[in-house]
Structure formats: C-alpha cells, structure tokens
Scaffold this active site. Structure first.
Site, PDB file in Angstrom:
ATOM      1  N   ARG A 122       0.870  -1.178   0.000  1.00 40.88           N
ATOM      2  CA  ARG A 122       0.000   0.000   0.000  1.00 40.88           C
ATOM      3  C   ARG A 122       0.907   1.230   0.000  1.00 40.88           C
ATOM      4  NH1 ARG A 122      -2.295  -3.430   4.002  1.00 40.88           N
ATOM      5  NH2 ARG A 122      -4.396  -4.154   3.483  1.00 40.88           N
ATOM      6  N   LYS A 129      -2.436  -2.057   7.690  1.00 36.27           N
ATOM      7  CA  LYS A 129      -3.666  -1.555   8.298  1.00 36.27           C
ATOM      8  C   LYS A 129      -3.883  -2.175   9.671  1.00 36.27           C
ATOM      9  CE  LYS A 129      -6.561  -0.165   4.385  1.00 36.27           C
ATOM     10  NZ  LYS A 129      -7.847  -0.401   3.692  1.00 36.27           N
ATOM     11  N   HIS A 175      -1.773   2.952  -6.257  1.00 38.98           N
ATOM     12  CA  HIS A 175      -2.662   1.812  -6.036  1.00 38.98           C
ATOM     13  C   HIS A 175      -2.787   0.948  -7.288  1.00 38.98           C
ATOM     14  CE1 HIS A 175      -5.217  -0.136  -3.154  1.00 38.98           C
ATOM     15  NE2 HIS A 175      -6.200  -0.238  -4.010  1.00 38.98           N
ATOM     16  N   ARG A 210      -0.118  -1.557  -7.238  1.00 36.59           N
ATOM     17  CA  ARG A 210      -0.475  -2.658  -6.325  1.00 36.59           C
ATOM     18  C   ARG A 210      -1.425  -3.628  -7.026  1.00 36.59           C
ATOM     19  NH1 ARG A 210      -1.342  -4.191  -0.761  1.00 36.59           N
ATOM     20  NH2 ARG A 210      -3.543  -4.374  -0.200  1.00 36.59           N
ATOM     21  N   HIS A 253      -4.746  -8.577   2.939  1.00 31.04           N
ATOM     22  CA  HIS A 253      -6.201  -8.521   3.049  1.00 31.04           C
ATOM     23  C   HIS A 253      -6.663  -9.451   4.166  1.00 31.04           C
ATOM     24  CE1 HIS A 253      -6.730  -7.215  -1.442  1.00 31.04           C
ATOM     25  NE2 HIS A 253      -6.420  -6.208  -0.644  1.00 31.04           N
ATOM     26  N   TYR A 277     -10.006  -9.674  -7.981  1.00 33.57           N
ATOM     27  CA  TYR A 277      -9.078 -10.104  -9.035  1.00 33.57           C
ATOM     28  C   TYR A 277      -9.494 -11.409  -9.701  1.00 33.57           C
ATOM     29  CZ  TYR A 277      -6.137  -6.642  -6.764  1.00 33.57           C
ATOM     30  OH  TYR A 277      -5.658  -5.480  -6.229  1.00 33.57           O
TER      31      TYR A 277
END
Length: 319
Positions: A162, A186, A259, A262, A285, A294
């Site tokens: 990120r 995160k 992004h 990424r 994630h 994806y």
C-alpha cells in the site's frame, strides 16, 4: 477557555476511540470516519435531530440528499457503512435501545474491475524514471529524485505494498539480505512482503546516492526521507511524481497511481498461476472477499486453459 464539545460530537469521539482501541483503526481510517460522521451529524442537526433520536427515515433522507448532491455510489456505500457502525456502537454501548440503520438498504452498484497496467507498461515506467541517471550534466538532486522514483515503482509493483506502507518504510529495509521484509499495515498488523532482486538493487543505488547528496537526510530513520511533517515522503508526492513519469512514458496519467501498481502486482501474479490465498496474504487482506476483485483474472486464465488444453477447446469457432 476551551468550549465543551456538543453531545453529538462527544458521541462521535466515543465511537472513534472505540474503533482505535478495539479494531486498531489507522489515523487515515479514523479521519475518514470523522468526516463522514460530521457530515451525518450536521445533516441531523438541520432536521433538529441528534444521533440518539435519529430514525430510519432520517438516515434514508441523509442518503437521498447526498445522492441528489451527486455523491458516487461507492462513496455513498462507504458513508452508509460508517453510519451503520456508528449506530451499532451506540446500541452496544446502551446509549440507545435500538439501531435505526438495520432496515436501511445500501445503494446497488456493480463492483468495478481494478485498473491495472501491463508488464510492458510497468517496465516502461521504470525505464523512463531511470533515463539520464548516468548523464554527468544532469544535476545531482535530479538524478537522486529519479533514483528514488524508480525505487518506489520497483517496490510498489514488486512487493504489492500500500502507498502508506511504502512511503513509511524504515531505512533498514534497504539493508535486508532476505527475500522478505516485515511491513506494518492496516490496523498496525504486521505481514511479510516479498522483496525482489531488482528492488534490492534499486534501494541500494538510491541510498548510496542519498548518502552522497544529502547525508543529513540519509542519517534519519526513513528509507525515503523528506521535508514533511512525518519526516518521510508523502503519498501525495509519490502520486504526483508517478503521474509525471507516466506522461513522459506515453501512458495516460489518469491510468496510473500507486494503487494501480499494487493492482498490477496482484493481477500479474494471478495471471502467472499464483494461488488466490497466497495473493491475499501478500496484499495483507484480512478477508478473501477483498482479494476476489481479481477473480476476473482467474476467469480469463481458466477460459484460456480450456481453449488451449482441452481436446475440444478449439472447436467452438466451427459450431
């Protein structure tokens, strides 16, 4: 004397404190929650309501007003999610004996496919960023900036970081001899991210030049030091420089962002046979459903496999 916050503002702050303590929400996430809830609370105030008295009709009116103002479905869905979490918090904390958001339906929207780039386009970005690095007539700081940008692109694409993780990497990342580094993502969660040989070489070249041109900055704790409040390069500065080099490479600037690099990392891994669960771990994630944006890549790969490998795969055009 500092004025006391309003009752509604105190409720919002209580919610934000809970998100930080219980879920480890990042500063960026908390800032986004605050903006959305300030908007919601302000709307309620105009209707002479507060969060403890708001009804489902008030929430529906808020969403309708934002729709009429042109708010995009994705932004509207995010705002509703924030309002729902806020009212759930008030219910759990027994500030209310009901949750008026339970019956509210979110906006219907299709999930857009992520923007991405081809391998050739990413290569072109890196090559364009590196142009003129060995030209002695080019000012030293321009060559340093080009090395930094090439390094950032190598890391963003080769590691799937990120942008907030990338710009805040410690300088120790440049000294690693391993193929993985620890990244804090995160919710302050740590994960292992891959570091390619080209990315390692790019980090070493950039740091060597930085030590020559700006030894004071090189002595700091960050891989990408900058004159900013945080002490490291900002997300906005990287995004701006990336669009500049995209234009020079003949790639539409609107198609390129940190992004998007990424997304390219994940899409190209899947195209080459990587398992979705492994890509989920590499991206950091927490939920596989986030990575499933994806799956269009997997669908195309499956179609190509049937077409190329199944005995009857090439018969379709004859029927």
């Amino acid at each position: 004397m500092t004025p006391r916050p309003s009752p509604a503002a105190s409720l919002v702050q209580s919610f934000l404190d809970a998100m930080a303590a219980e879920r480890g929400a990042s500063r960026n996430t908390l800032d986004a929650y605050r903006r959305d809830l300030d908007d919601y609370v302000g709307f309620l105030a105009k209707r002479k309501r507060d969060p403890l008295a708001a009804t489902g009709a008030d929430i529906s009116a808020f969403l309708a007003a934002r729709t009429a103002a042109g708010l995009a479905p994705a932004s509207l869905a995010r705002r509703l999610s924030c309002v729902r979490q806020f009212h759930k918090h008030l219910y759990v904390e027994r500030r209310r004996d009901d949750d008026p958001s339970l019956t509210i339906e979110g906006p219907r929207r299709g999930r857009p496919l992520p923007k991405t780039l081809t391998v050739a386009e990413v290569t072109k970005l890196i090559d364009t960023a590196r142009e003129g690095l060995d030209a002695p007539e080019r000012p030293a700081r321009q060559r340093l900036a080009a090395l930094r940008l090439a390094c950032l692109i190598e890391l963003a694409y080769g590691s799937g970081l990120r942008v907030s993780e990338l710009v805040a990497l410690p300088k120790s990342a440049a000294r690693t001899k391993e193929s993985l580094i620890v990244v804090r993502g995160k919710g302050d969660k740590e994960r292992l991210a891959p570091i390619s040989a080209p990315a390692k070489a790019a980090m070493r070249a950039y740091r060597d030049r930085l030590a020559e041109v700006a030894p004071g900055a090189a002595a700091g704790p960050w891989l990408f030091p900058a004159d900013s409040e945080s002490g490291h390069l900002t997300r906005q500065a990287f995004a701006r420089d990336l669009k500049t080099v995209a234009a020079a490479a003949g790639i539409g600037a609107e198609r390129v962002s940190p992004h998007v690099l990424r997304h390219a990392f994940a899409s190209h891994l899947l195209q080459n046979g990587a398992d979705l669960r492994i890509v989920q771990d590499l991206l950091g994630h927490s939920d596989i459903s986030t990575t499933q944006i994806y799956t269009h890549v997997l669908d195309e790969r499956a179609k190509a496999m049937v077409r190329d490998l199944h005995p009857l795969g090439d018969k379709d055009d004859e029927r």
